[in-house]
Scaffold this motif. Structure first.
Motif, PDB file in Angstrom:
ATOM      1  N   ILE A  17       0.838  -1.213   0.000  1.00 40.39           N
ATOM      2  CA  ILE A  17       0.000   0.000   0.000  1.00 40.39           C
ATOM      3  C   ILE A  17       0.868   1.256   0.000  1.00 40.39           C
ATOM      4  O   ILE A  17       0.701   2.154  -0.834  1.00 40.39           O
ATOM      5  CB  ILE A  17      -0.955   0.006   1.229  1.00 40.39           C
ATOM      6  N   GLN A  45      -6.684  -3.047   1.937  1.00 41.25           N
ATOM      7  CA  GLN A  45      -7.044  -1.863   2.729  1.00 41.25           C
ATOM      8  C   GLN A  45      -6.228  -1.796   4.006  1.00 41.25           C
ATOM      9  O   GLN A  45      -5.797  -2.839   4.526  1.00 41.25           O
ATOM     10  CB  GLN A  45      -8.518  -1.973   3.160  1.00 41.25           C
ATOM     11  N   ASP A  47      -7.565  -0.572   6.824  1.00 40.15           N
ATOM     12  CA  ASP A  47      -8.531  -1.145   7.749  1.00 40.15           C
ATOM     13  C   ASP A  47      -9.852  -1.199   7.011  1.00 40.15           C
ATOM     14  O   ASP A  47      -9.921  -0.812   5.845  1.00 40.15           O
ATOM     15  CB  ASP A  47      -8.624  -0.364   9.070  1.00 40.15           C
ATOM     16  N   ASP A  48     -10.893  -1.657   7.677  1.00 40.23           N
ATOM     17  CA  ASP A  48     -12.141  -1.901   6.950  1.00 40.23           C
ATOM     18  C   ASP A  48     -12.791  -0.639   6.381  1.00 40.23           C
ATOM     19  O   ASP A  48     -13.590  -0.711   5.470  1.00 40.23           O
ATOM     20  CB  ASP A  48     -13.148  -2.612   7.876  1.00 40.23           C
ATOM     21  N   ARG A  49     -12.450   0.519   6.945  1.00 42.30           N
ATOM     22  CA  ARG A  49     -13.155   1.733   6.529  1.00 42.30           C
ATOM     23  C   ARG A  49     -12.369   2.603   5.552  1.00 42.30           C
ATOM     24  O   ARG A  49     -12.914   3.472   4.916  1.00 42.30           O
ATOM     25  CB  ARG A  49     -13.519   2.572   7.754  1.00 42.30           C
ATOM     26  N   SER A  50     -11.058   2.363   5.408  1.00 39.48           N
ATOM     27  CA  SER A  50     -10.248   3.283   4.614  1.00 39.48           C
ATOM     28  C   SER A  50     -10.307   2.944   3.125  1.00 39.48           C
ATOM     29  O   SER A  50     -10.999   2.020   2.707  1.00 39.48           O
ATOM     30  CB  SER A  50      -8.806   3.253   5.104  1.00 39.48           C
ATOM     31  N   LYS A  51      -9.550   3.725   2.342  1.00 40.16           N
ATOM     32  CA  LYS A  51      -9.523   3.573   0.882  1.00 40.16           C
ATOM     33  C   LYS A  51      -9.185   2.127   0.466  1.00 40.16           C
ATOM     34  O   LYS A  51      -8.352   1.478   1.098  1.00 40.16           O
ATOM     35  CB  LYS A  51      -8.439   4.540   0.373  1.00 40.16           C
ATOM     36  N   VAL A  52      -9.803   1.686  -0.623  1.00 44.97           N
ATOM     37  CA  VAL A  52      -9.491   0.349  -1.158  1.00 44.97           C
ATOM     38  C   VAL A  52      -8.459   0.519  -2.280  1.00 44.97           C
ATOM     39  O   VAL A  52      -8.623   1.356  -3.162  1.00 44.97           O
ATOM     40  CB  VAL A  52     -10.763  -0.332  -1.718  1.00 44.97           C
ATOM     41  N   TYR A  53      -7.395  -0.242  -2.225  1.00 45.84           N
ATOM     42  CA  TYR A  53      -6.350  -0.190  -3.255  1.00 45.84           C
ATOM     43  C   TYR A  53      -6.480  -1.406  -4.158  1.00 45.84           C
ATOM     44  O   TYR A  53      -6.486  -2.544  -3.668  1.00 45.84           O
ATOM     45  CB  TYR A  53      -4.947  -0.213  -2.609  1.00 45.84           C
ATOM     46  N   THR A 131      -6.612  -7.101   4.704  1.00 41.25           N
ATOM     47  CA  THR A 131      -6.554  -5.846   5.480  1.00 41.25           C
ATOM     48  C   THR A 131      -5.455  -5.903   6.548  1.00 41.25           C
ATOM     49  O   THR A 131      -5.184  -6.948   7.126  1.00 41.25           O
ATOM     50  CB  THR A 131      -7.911  -5.552   6.197  1.00 41.25           C
TER      51      THR A 131
END
Ligand SMILES: NC(=O)C1=CN([C@@H]2O[C@H](COP(=O)(O)OP(=O)(O)OC[C@H]3O[C@@H](n4cnc5c(N)ncnc54)[C@H](OP(=O)(O)O)[C@@H]3O)[C@@H](O)[C@H]2O)C=CC1
Ligand SMILES: CC(C)(CO)C(=O)C(=O)O
Length: 296
Positions: A17, A45, A47-53, A131
């Motif tokens: 990332i 990611q 974590d579960d809430r942040s941007k998806v790469y 994640t």
């Protein structure tokens, strides 16, 4: 740059990332088809809430020579496996190895590739196969085994960012052995007694054992200032007081640990008895064996 990251555990996901964020073209090499499908479908990611790469993915058996740098982010126990692939696939790309401990260094010296080590001062915890939590921000200290200093500086300039810094070191042994002392005290001690890192300092009896382990490691590695190294152990144990060491995590999850490259390395290097190190080494090996028996 085109960068390959081999191993999609805590450190592999984190470095994939951060390297992609720094503007590089990253390919993540994994071993399990199930993980490959998951990441292919859902990305990775922090974590579960942040941007998806979205990330290029391949099977590590298909590692090839089309990169400017290969970052090896497996545990030390799997480094030999990766080196076999590098040899078999005739890869001449420079390699950066991010493992704790020193058990893999001899293998790197013998490779035809340009090789470097990275001492990871970040904390990373794998939350799932896609994640990772970046639990502590630190520095990646890179040092050449056979890699030239000017190449290390180029990689540092390419990979470095304010929130994910790199530092070039002159002497790999100095930095790796400093980190080894910390791991040789905290990791096996927390594993044998099944405690969080902070207990190494807050429990007076464990702290006395920690001191002995630190003395033994310093003697073997030729470090004269034991008090300085003990203060570093103390600092890291307190900074990570709530965490379980990676070795304890491995034991809890029934995996092999990196004990051979940490305490095992010290025992091999010493030409005399190391009673405290021997005790924790045998203790961790015994727990690994009991874990294996539990699986049968
Ligand atoms: N996590 C941390 O905070 C820190 C870790 N380190 C060091 O970094 C290294 C990596 O640690 P960490 O990421 O936590 O470990 P993990 O166990 O989380 O990850 C290792 C990964 O390597 C994969 N792997 C093993 N063999 C291969 C292979 N042949 N090809 C591709 N992938 C492979 C594993 O796959 P699979 O799941 O399929 O087995 C796993 O995903 C260790 O040496 C550790 O000591 C250093 C400082 C901090
Ligand atoms: C520094 C320490 C002990 C932090 O937990 C570590 O590197 C590990 O767990 O492997």
């Amino acid at each position: 740059m085109r960068v390959a990251v081999v191993g999609a555990g805590a450190i592999g996901l984190l470095y994939a990332i951060r390297t992609q964020e720094a503007g590089h073209e990253v390919t993540l090499y994994v071993k399990r088809g199930q993980q490959m499908d998951l990441i292919h479908n859902k990305g990775i990611q922090l974590d579960d809430r942040s941007k998806v790469y979205d990330i290029h993915m391949k099977n590590s058996m298909d590692l090839d020579d089309s990169f400017d740098l290969i970052i090896v982010a497996t545990k030390q126990t799997h480094v030999k496996e990766v080196i076999e692939i590098v040899k078999k696939n005739d890869i001449s790309t420079p390699l950066l190895f991010l493992q704790n401990g020193m058990g893999h260094i001899d293998c790197l010296d013998e490779m035809a590739n340009s090789t470097a080590v990275g001492i990871v001062e970040h904390g990373a915890r794998k939350l799932s196969d896609r994640t990772v939590a970046h639990t502590g921000v630190g520095v990646t200290r890179i040092a050449g085994i056979t890699m030239k200093q000017e190449d290390l500086i180029t990689y540092k300039e390419e990979l470095d960012s304010s929130h994910f810094p790199y530092k070039v070191e002159n002497d790999w042994f100095e930095v790796m052995s400093d980190k080894l002392i910390i791991n040789a005290v905290i990791n096996p001690l927390t594993s044998v007694f099944k405690v969080a890192n902070g207990e190494v300092v807050s429990n007076p009896n464990l702290y006395r054992i920690a001191k002995r382990l630190c003395e033994e490691a310093c003697n073997v590695l030729g470090k004269v200032d034991v008090e300085y190294h003990l203060s570093r152990v103390k600092k890291v144990a307190l900074q990570t007081r709530e965490n379980h060491s990676s070795m304890l995590e491995d034991i809890k999850n029934g995996r092999n640990t990196e004990i051979e490259g940490i305490s095992g390395y010290l025992l091999k290097k010493a030409s005399y008895e190391l009673p405290y190190t021997t005790f924790v080494y045998e203790g961790v090996k015994a727990m690994q064996q009991m874990n294996r028996r539990g699986c049968e």
